[in-house]
Enzyme design. Structure first.
Site, PDB file in Angstrom:
ATOM      1  N   GLU A 261       0.895  -0.929   0.114  1.00  0.00           N
ATOM      2  CA  GLU A 261      -0.097   0.029   0.196  1.00  0.00           C
ATOM      3  C   GLU A 261       0.846   1.176   0.049  1.00  0.00           C
ATOM      4  O   GLU A 261       1.711   1.363   0.968  1.00  0.00           O
ATOM      5  CB  GLU A 261      -0.921  -0.068   1.265  1.00  0.00           C
ATOM      6  CG  GLU A 261      -2.338  -0.696   1.360  1.00  0.00           C
ATOM      7  CD  GLU A 261      -2.330  -2.168   0.912  1.00  0.00           C
ATOM      8  OE1 GLU A 261      -2.623  -2.797   0.061  1.00  0.00           O
ATOM      9  OE2 GLU A 261      -1.465  -2.620   1.720  1.00  0.00           O
ATOM     10  N   CYS A 300      -1.752   8.623   3.468  1.00  0.00           N
ATOM     11  CA  CYS A 300      -1.826   8.169   2.185  1.00  0.00           C
ATOM     12  C   CYS A 300      -3.222   8.431   1.600  1.00  0.00           C
ATOM     13  O   CYS A 300      -3.177   8.499   0.124  1.00  0.00           O
ATOM     14  CB  CYS A 300      -1.551   6.649   2.467  1.00  0.00           C
ATOM     15  SG  CYS A 300      -2.907   5.737   3.436  1.00  0.00           S
TER      16      CYS A 300
END
Ligand code: NAP
Length: 710
Positions: A261, A300
């Site tokens: 990720e 993120c």
């Protein structure tokens, strides 16, 4: 806090034996984000990583293998409760990394929430067993003697979890929880700037005394040579920058499941209908502010590109300016009124400043905020400069010119801080193109009340996103928000976002398991899976409704006699229920229907009769019927036909925390020619023990959960 942060290896705390002997150069200082004071050091000089991995593969695998999914899920709940009881400590510690209490709601409470969610999902969606059956039985021989089935069993190795600095709890626990539930031990490697927060939650879990041996290890510091010791059956779950991910992916040997990720240039689109004065416009601006300031934009999932109809750019910037003035107080999170903390370190701030410069070079004009170190609120409440802290104000850039002709950098440069670009669009298709230029994102949100706009954006951008959030007046208040992944749904994204989609829900558990097609006879599949398969042996000694879980075995069966079906029964049922559908009431119309020979019995009448045929009415261990699944009506039943039912105990799932469990029964309705009339599963709750002489007394012994071994 100790001078050197310990690691947790082989169920004990470990520190470099002699930091001086290994040279102080090995120890990395970790500093307070607001004051620059040293909080601790990390060092792994002399660490035995190969030994830690081996410990996980042997001791960790063995201890987790003794537990079923439900037993592991209950432990996750205990861990969540233990962390909840001590979350104030975790908030306090997180302040040193720049997190306000609101930021900690994302990280600390978010992490605890992940544990609670998996504790609950594990018991609701997984069996109380050690393997998981995937999909239906495939019949591979005409006579039913050869079947196939997909079975998930856990990987035999270690789940190495390498985490980013911004979410030392939530980011780590969203990987630990599914690995633990699957029965795979974890080795957690937090990012250096916030390693002391990871150490704190691991310590709390260790202090519960409830961690199965070897199920969790922590490395505080770097992990030299780690990848040399990984092989088939191990996993690496990486969260961090795309560049580190690319390097590490190359190092992962064949057979190692590597997922990542990574950073992502997420977008948020304002629909053309969402003009000022609408709920959607307000929700959009509110969300932009949240994403700019939460964790000082170090998320993120934060919005990096606000994609706005060209005529609405000034309105969005003005509204955002007002909100920032109203709500943003930058400073040390120890001070009470601070709403946005510093970045995690001055190095991180330097990186963000470099990224802002790159966006300016690509044509960006700073329209809100600036790059100078701001005056801030200090821990003692005073206001002024804090040169040792990593502070920055929210920064918003705007771009002039043809939106489709902007340089790639606009869609490519990640300023991992309180920074967003406002881009304009002229048509919904152009907005979709701009979203796609991010090269794959974790999330895009859209504020619109117009389903046509939403449908176009879904069709055009879903392939570029792991998650899409549609904000409108109905969900504006209840939405969990653009930047908040939930443990139930995919967290990850295609392309630049890392290509991960394994996190979220039970698929995250299955990611730690191998799916294998298993072929064999019904008896063999029954023995291997703990679930009765049609064609395997059955037993009809006593009515199975008279057996508690202590006595009931899969394959225990009841076969009823035949019951005749008359036209009177059909009419009585029709008038009693009001179901006068012509197939039951009108001979000519029913016969004209392609599926029926003439008037037929209601399917629900047959299912009700089946219950009447199989039930044993006296009080007994069967406590309740809570539903049925997979109901199919196969052959129509006409007046003059006869039906019977065969009921077989198919799956037995004792509950860990109750005096009863779930029993799934295979129900088959047949007619007088033994043709299949209907098939379904009956779901019941059955007491663990039952004494026929004295209804309802407590259990004396708990039966073993069904299923094959680890
Ligand atoms: P990073 O510098 O890439 O580091 C990520 C992790 O990798 C850290 O734990 C780091 O440890 C470790 N690492 C670095 N080199 C390594 C090596 N050779 N072997 C093993 N581990 C190594 O990222 P970061 O600065 O911590 O995090 C910020 C980035 O993460 C941003 O780009 C952000 O977008 C991204 N992020 C993505 C997600 C997501 O879910 N997609 C979530 C959060 C953050 P050290 O700190 O000890 O070097």
């Amino acid at each position: 806090m100790t001078d050197t942060l310990p690691s947790y290896l082989r169920d004990a705390w470990w520190s470099p034996a002699d930091r001086e002997a290994h040279g102080p150069a090995d120890a990395v200082a970790v500093r307070d984000a607001s004051t620059g004071e040293i909080v601790t050091h990390v060092s792994t000089a002399g660490i035995d990583l190969a030994g830690a991995l081996e410990y996980a593969r042997t001791v960790g695998q063995a201890s987790l293998g003794e537990l079923t999914f439900h037993q592991r899920a209950l432990l996750l709940k205990e861990f969540a409760v233990a962390l909840t009881a001590r979350k104030e400590e975790l908030y306090e510690l997180s302040k040193r990394a720049g997190a306000t209490v609101r930021d900690s709601l994302n990280d600390v409470d978010g992490g605890i929430g992940v544990l609670f969610t998996y504790a609950s999902k594990g018991r609701r969606e997984l069996p109380n067993a050690r393997v998981y059956l995937d999909g239906p039985v495939e019949s591979l021989a005409k006579d039913g003697s050869f079947l196939g089935r997909h079975v998930y069993s856990r990987l035999p190795g270690v789940a190495v979890q390498i985490n980013a600095f911004n979410f030392p709890m939530w980011g780590a626990l969203e990987k630990f929880a599914p690995a633990f539930l699957a029965g795979v031990p974890s080795l957690v490697k937090p990012a250096t700037p916030t390693a002391y927060i990871a150490e704190a939650w691991v310590r709390i879990l260790a202090e519960t005394g409830r961690l199965p041996a070897g199920s969790l290890q922590l490395v505080s510091g770097s992990v030299p040579g780690l990848f040399d010791h990984l092989g088939l059956g191990d996993l690496v779950g990486f969260t961090g920058s795309a560049s580190t991910a690319a390097r590490l992916r190359e190092q992962a040997g064949p057979g190692v499941r590597f997922t990542s990720e990574t950073d992502s240039i997420n977008a948020s689109v304002l629909g053309p209908d969402a003009v000022p004065g609408t709920v959607e416009f307000d929700a959009y601006v509110k969300q932009l502010l949240i994403e700019l300031t939460t964790k000082a934009g170090q998320k993120c999932t934060a919005i990096r590109r606000a994609i706005v109809p060209s005529g609405l750019v000034p309105a969005v910037i003005d509204a955002l300016r007002d909100r920032i003035a109203e709500r943003v107080v930058v400073g040390d999170p120890h001070a009470e009124n601070v709403t946005m903390g510093p970045l995690v370190s001055r190095e991180q701030r330097d990186e963000v400043l470099r990224a802002i410069e790159a966006l300016q070079t690509a044509g960006g004009r700073i329209v809100l905020g600036g790059t100078e170190a701001p005056d801030v609120v200090r821990a003692d409440g005073s206001t002024g400069p804090a040169p040792e802290g990593a502070f920055l104000t929210p920064v918003v850039l705007a771009f002039d010119g043809d939106p489709s002709a902007l340089p790639d950098a606009v869609h490519d440069v990640e300023a991992f801080g309180p920074v967003a670009s406002v881009l304009s669009y002229r048509s919904v298709d152009e907005a979709a193109d701009l979203v796609g230029r991010g090269g794959g994102s974790l999330v895009t949100s859209v504020a619109t009340a117009d389903p046509a706009v939403a449908a176009t954006l879904l069709a055009r951008t879903a392939a570029y996103n792991g998650r899409l959030l549609f904000l409108d007046r109905d969900d504006a208040r209840t939405s969990t928000g653009h930047g908040a992944p939930v443990p139930h749904l995919v967290h990850g994204g295609p392309g630049r976002a890392g290509g991960g989609e394994e996190l979220g829900g039970i698929r995250a558990v299955l990611h730690h398991m191998q799916r294998t097609a298993v072929q064999g006879s019904p008896a063999m599949l029954t023995a291997l899976t703990g679930v009765w398969h049609q064609g395997a042996a059955s037993r009809s000694d006593r009515h199975p409704f008279r057996k508690s879980l202590a006595e009931l075995r899969i394959g225990d069966q009841f076969a009823s006699p035949l019951r005749a079906v008359t036209l009177d029964d059909i009419e009585t049922f029709a008038h009693f229920t009001g179901d006068l559908f012509y197939a039951h009431m009108d001979e000519a119309a029913a016969a004209a229907n392609p599926f029926f020979p003439g008037r037929v019995a209601h399917g629900y009448l047959l299912v009700s009769w089946a219950a009447g045929l199989f039930v044993d009415p006296a009080p007994g261990p069967v406590l309740a019927n809570y539903g049925l699944e997979n109901l199919r009506f196969v052959t129509p039943v006409s007046p003059g036909d006869e039906v019977r039912v065969v009921l077989t105990a198919k799956q037995i799932t004792p509950r860990e925390t109750d005096e009863y469990g779930e029993v799934r029964w295979d129900a088959v309705l047949l007619n007088q020619r033994d043709e299949l009339v209907a098939t379904y599963d009956v779901l019941t709750l059955v007491a663990k023990t039952w004494d026929e002489g004295d209804a309802g007394r407590p259990a004396s012994a708990s039966p073993e959960p069904a299923g094959v071994g680890a």
